[in-house]
Design a protein around this motif. Structure first.
Motif, mmCIF file in Angstrom:
data_model
loop_
_atom_site.group_PDB
_atom_site.id
_atom_site.type_symbol
_atom_site.label_atom_id
_atom_site.label_comp_id
_atom_site.label_asym_id
_atom_site.label_seq_id
_atom_site.Cartn_x
_atom_site.Cartn_y
_atom_site.Cartn_z
ATOM 1 N N MET A 116 0.812 -1.206 0.000
ATOM 2 C CA MET A 116 0.000 0.000 0.000
ATOM 3 C C MET A 116 0.844 1.253 0.000
ATOM 4 O O MET A 116 2.019 1.239 0.300
ATOM 5 N N ALA A 117 0.261 2.287 -0.395
ATOM 6 C CA ALA A 117 0.572 3.669 -0.057
ATOM 7 C C ALA A 117 1.995 4.101 -0.314
ATOM 8 O O ALA A 117 2.630 3.692 -1.268
ATOM 9 N N HIS A 118 2.496 4.917 0.538
ATOM 10 C CA HIS A 118 3.720 5.634 0.253
ATOM 11 C C HIS A 118 4.827 5.181 1.198
ATOM 12 O O HIS A 118 4.599 4.851 2.335
ATOM 13 N N ASP A 128 1.395 -8.662 3.905
ATOM 14 C CA ASP A 128 1.249 -7.365 3.236
ATOM 15 C C ASP A 128 1.517 -6.214 4.201
ATOM 16 O O ASP A 128 1.913 -6.423 5.352
ATOM 17 N N ALA A 129 1.302 -4.994 3.718
ATOM 18 C CA ALA A 129 1.723 -3.821 4.485
ATOM 19 C C ALA A 129 0.946 -3.632 5.787
ATOM 20 O O ALA A 129 1.349 -2.846 6.644
ATOM 21 N N LEU A 130 -0.176 -4.364 5.952
ATOM 22 C CA LEU A 130 -0.934 -4.232 7.199
ATOM 23 C C LEU A 130 -0.400 -5.144 8.298
ATOM 24 O O LEU A 130 -0.787 -5.025 9.458
ATOM 25 N N HIS A 170 7.475 -6.739 5.256
ATOM 26 C CA HIS A 170 6.663 -6.072 6.286
ATOM 27 C C HIS A 170 6.503 -7.032 7.461
ATOM 28 O O HIS A 170 6.377 -8.238 7.262
ATOM 29 N N GLY A 171 6.473 -6.481 8.656
ATOM 30 C CA GLY A 171 6.225 -7.301 9.836
ATOM 31 C C GLY A 171 7.508 -7.744 10.517
ATOM 32 O O GLY A 171 8.559 -7.115 10.375
#
Ligand SMILES: [Zn+2]
Ligand SMILES: [Zn+2]
Length: 326
Positions: A1-3, A212-214, A256-257
């Motif tokens: 995601m995102a930036h 993922d990014a979450l 991520h994570g």
């Protein structure tokens, strides 16, 4: 995601000659041998510039021989040019398709909604408004070099050094006597994914797919499911997880994570299988999408992160995915 965020790099030892470079929320992987350094993902130009200085201090006189890309999405692979004096760049062959001037595969449902081949601010904002903090992103005025309010694919990729070498299914490198295997697991989060496998240390690196990014503490986290699972069949996602499960490894050190295990990969694949099976069953029973959202509680996953926020979105994404891909 995102930036991408621009925290100063920290370098953490994983095991053997492997390290994790991180800006806090985005991580890469570094193999540092006496004969040279391999970097998996360079994140962004400020990060790569600062990382280069740190590597020169920590491993003086050791050149960066390889930069390997996990996939073409900008927030993981900008900044490689700072290593171009010594490095060879490697990615999956579809990276070159994504970088050939056409609108590339994008994360977060940031598709070319008006089909004009360039990026406009609303193409970042629409998915962000629909799913705040999960999909979409921020239009980069900085990369819109000519200031015309849109970004061409060339402007979008202006900070991604293209791969010099590409491969199709698998590629093997040796550096300082250590093996590095590059594996294309199939299409999932992206269409040009590379999993980096370090068999001598039993470590795997992958970006966005798997975690993922979450994802923060635990991989027990519902997927962001943007753009009905990024435009690739759920069956291909599941096959991709199985391709990773087939590797002999102890540590998953993703982009991520935290650090995870093969069991975490198994559980995440099982979630995809369960979601696809539940939604398929509901489709066969003739339920509408709205009925599925109110009736399919996915109870077994009620304690996973993002459950409250993303249960209905996951059902809708699966429904749309299974409607398109048979
Ligand atoms: Zn990505
Ligand atoms: Zn990411």
């Amino acid at each position: 995601m995102a930036h991408a965020q621009f925290g100063a790099p920290t370098i953490t030892h994983i095991t053997g000659d492997l390290y994790r470079g991180s800006n806090g929320r985005w991580h890469n992987i570094i193999l540092a041998t006496e004969d040279g350094i391999l970097i998996g993902d360079t994140l962004n130009t400020p990060f790569a510039t600062a990382l280069k200085a740190q590597l020169e201090e920590r491993f003086p006189g050791v050149p960066v021989r390889y930069v390997v890309y996990s996939h073409s999405h900008w927030d993981h692979v900008e900044g490689g040019a700072v290593f171009a004096d010594t490095a060879t760049f490697i990615g999956h062959e579809t990276m070159l398709v994504n970088m050939d001037g056409r609108y590339p595969h994008m994360p977060g449902d940031m598709i070319d909604r008006n089909e004009n081949g360039t990026f406009e601010p609303e193409e970042f904002r629409i998915p962000a408004d629909a799913s705040p903090g999960v999909c979409g992103g921020r239009f980069s005025e900085r990369k819109d070099a000519d200031g015309d309010g849109r970004m061409t694919p060339a402007e979008y990729f202006s900070e991604v050094h293209p791969p010099d070498i590409v491969y199709a299914d698998r590629m093997r490198l040796t550096l300082g006597g250590q093996r590095v295997e590059l594996i294309h697991p199939g299409r999932n989060h992206g269409d040009d994914m590379t999993v980096l496998y370090f068999p001598d240390d039993g470590v795997v690196f992958a970006a966005d797919f798997l975690a993922d990014a979450l994802v923060t503490e635990s991989m027990r986290s519902l997927p962001s499911a943007c753009g009905p699972f990024d435009g690739h069949a759920m069956s291909e996602w599941i096959d991709s997880y199985r391709a990773v499960e087939a590797l002999d490894f102890e540590i998953l050190a993703p982009a991520h994570g935290q650090y995870y295990t093969k069991q975490d990969v198994v559980e995440t694949r099982e979630y995809f299988e369960y979601l696809a099976a539940e939604v398929s069953r509901a489709m066969r029973a003739g339920l509408s999408l709205e009925e599925m959202k109110s009736e399919l509680m996915l109870e077994a996953y009620a304690d996973w992160a993002q459950y409250e926020r993303l249960r209905e979105k996951n059902i809708e994404a699966a429904y749309r995915n299974l409607t398109v891909y048979r």
